[in-house]
Design an enzyme around this catalytic site. Structure first.
Site: not given
Ligand code: GLC
Ligand code: CA
Length: 574
Positions: A340-341, A101, A266
């Site tokens: 995970h979100d 990540d 993402e």
């Molecule tokens: C992304 C991650 C999430 C995090 C956010 C801020 O969306 O997947 O878990 O809270 O970024 O880093």
């Protein structure tokens, strides 16, 4: 004709590990790297090609590792650099690649850069972050009216310099200033650091937020007013900014093109137009994006995710088909329902009661049948479900806790109503520990887990699933194996069929004379579809299904059982 061979990540399946919740090797209640290493044979047997590991870097854990204080150090709770190297070696020994990540839209406020930056306006690191003076004559005097993703203003006061700094997420996650070439160089360097260690790629956290919409006078614009009060939804203001492409292409030029690696960005708010450009095989900077359109279909339009709405299957068909169609010629899709979100897809779009197993397999069929790279989130392969949260004390996630405080304390919304939204959408649903066995705490830890294990671990756990040929786990194994065996699954052209059917999602994949039909009944009752024309009157083979096989005649209609999913294969030459 494209003569380039198809890259390995197009025929791969990715498995996401949330390290805090995967496997605890030393009984402190927190998952760790030796825990992951001990489960690699499990992943090998499942058949996945790539592991995406959520952040394992040093972090004060304001947002569970998505707030990084040292990009080159391992979080001590997770282990040491030796543990990391051993894990990577053991992955590679099993033919599993590792995707790290990369969280570089922001750092932790404990990162050395930020500690320096906030000391004085002429500190060499000051310009690593985004600062703005108070605006005279307005109340509050914030530089913009943006609300942060985790509630409150995106602006936090810094006393020593007498300015605000920008944070799109929590106030402990200050945004980096990507306009500063030194910041970009530091990011390139840390990417090389991990690639040179042998990692195989990156999942890039909110990567389409790195370019901010600067105005010629050096300020940022206010967000449009859509509701009463000062703060307005601000998240969209920093998505897909003007220099996003430049920054990503520079990253490709400087780093990515020198390595045989995979990248997935993402990208909330990404459109298919953007994805086509960013993920174009020749001209694009990244291999694929995580788009979010299908994740918003069960929220009220224009509202936050907490404003619940039942999924309309036709919305899902329209959205996923648009992504399949628009990226058919250029670009590449990532395929997911879980991470995970997100809450557990089974509880969200399927049935976590009577038809748990059937609906878990049905959702898997839908995703793994499409064109793109499928992602499996830990526990999805077991049919893990949402957690029955009764009170906010059971939750840990900063997003949930801040939303709850804002809604209940701040706006006086009824607790029960807020808890209903938490049960449906809270991120802790997917973060409860992995359920390995029937031992206490599901075999995740011999200590007290940092977040409670779902009480259904006695029934839903890996040991039971591995032992049961009919389990969700073995169905995932079959799906993953099929991708290796059937080029039509990797390369076949997608076409939505029976678009008007309100209960069943049907689509075809076509490669040469091969046809693969994917049929998914989304209802807890029987349903009927018009038999797809490719198989009417033709010999076809059932490749996979989630109910016992039964003889079917090739008639005009096809009857489906509750949550039934089918993959049917035919050749259209005869
Ligand atoms: C992304 C991650 C999430 C995090 C956010 C801020 O969306 O997947 O878990 O809270 O970024 O880093
Ligand atoms: Ca541990």
């Amino acid at each position: 004709m494209n003569l380039n061979p198809s890259p390995w990540w197009q025929s791969s399946v990715v498995y996401q590990i949330y390290p805090r919740s995967f496997c605890d090797s030393n009984g402190d209640g927190i998952g760790d790297l030796p825990g992951i290493t001990s489960k690699l044979d499990y992943l090998k047997t499942l058949g996945v090609d790539i592991v995406w590991l959520s952040p394992i870097y040093q972090s004060p854990n304001d947002d569970n590792g998505y707030d990084i204080s040292d990009y080159r150090a391992i979080m001590p709770e997770f282990g040491t650099m030796q543990d990391f190297e051993h894990m990577l070696e053991q992955m590679h020994a099993r033919g599993i690649r590792l995707m790290m990540d990369l969280v570089v839209n922001h750092t932790s406020d404990e990162h050395e850069w930020f500690r320096q930056a906030r000391l004085s306006r002429d500190n060499p690191y000051h310009d690593f972050y985004i600062w703005a003076d108070p605006v005279e004559g307005r109340e509050p005097n914030h530089p913009t009216n943006w609300e942060a993703a985790f509630n409150g203003s995106v602006w936090e006061w810094n006393e020593p310099t007498g300015e605000y700094f920008l944070h799109m997420f929590s106030k402990r996650q200050p945004d980096l200033n990507w306009e500063n070439p030194r910041v970009r160089r530091e990011v390139h360097n840390l990417m090389r650091f991990w690639l040179d260690k042998g990692v195989d790629g990156f999942r890039m956290d909110v990567i389409n937020m790195i370019s901010k919409p600067w105005q010629p006078d050096g300020t940022l614009p206010d967000a449009p007013r859509v509701r009463p009060g000062f703060l307005q939804p601000g998240f969209g203001m920093s998505l897909n900014g003007p220099r996003l492409q430049d920054f990503l292409l520079e990253m490709k030029q400087e780093v990515l093109r020198h390595y045989d690696c995979v990248t997935v960005g993402e990208a909330p708010g990404a459109t298919t137009e953007l994805a086509r450009v960013i993920t174009d095989r020749e001209q694009g900077a990244l291999d694929m994006l995580f788009q979010f359109e299908h994740m918003h279909l069960d929220a009220q339009p224009g509202q936050s995710k907490w404003h619940l709405k039942a999924l309309d299957l036709s919305d899902l068909k329209v959205t996923l088909s648009r992504w399949q169609d628009d990226l058919a010629e250029s670009g590449w899709n990532s395929l997911y329902l879980n991470n995970h979100d997100q809450p557990r897809s089974l509880s969200r779009f399927g049935c976590d009661g009577q038809y748990r197993v059937e609906s878990a397999k049905m959702l898997a069929t839908l995703i793994h049948g499409m064109k793109g790279t499928p992602y499996v989130y830990q526990g999805e392969e077991l049919g893990m479900t949402n957690f029955p949260f009764q009170s906010i004390e059971e939750c840990q996630d900063i997003e949930t806790l801040n939303m709850y405080a804002d809604a209940v304390t701040g706006r006086g919304i009824d607790r029960a109503e807020v808890m209903q939204a938490v049960r449906a959408k809270g991120r802790d649903n997917s973060r409860t520990p992995m359920q390995w066995t029937t031992a206490p705490h599901g075999g995740f830890s011999t200590g007290i887990p940092w977040l409670a294990v779902n009480p259904n671990f006695t029934e839903i756990n890996a040991a039971a699933a591995v032992a049961d040929e009919e389990s969700v786990y073995h169905y995932y194994r079959s799906l993953i194996e099929l991708r290796r065996e059937m080029p039509v699954l990797v390369h076949g052209q997608y076409a939505l069929l029976d678009a008007e059917n309100p209960d069943v999602y049907v689509y075809a994949r076509a490669l040469g004379d091969e046809r693969l039909l994917v049929i998914c009944n989304f209802r807890a009752r029987e349903a009927t579809i018009a038999t797809p024309s490719d198989i009417v009157g033709r010999a076809y083979r059932r490749v996979l299904g989630n109910w016992p096989e039964r003889s079917r005649d090739a008639s005009q209609t096809l009857a489906l059982r509750p949550f039934e999913a089918l993959m049917l294969h035919a050749r259209v030459t005869d």
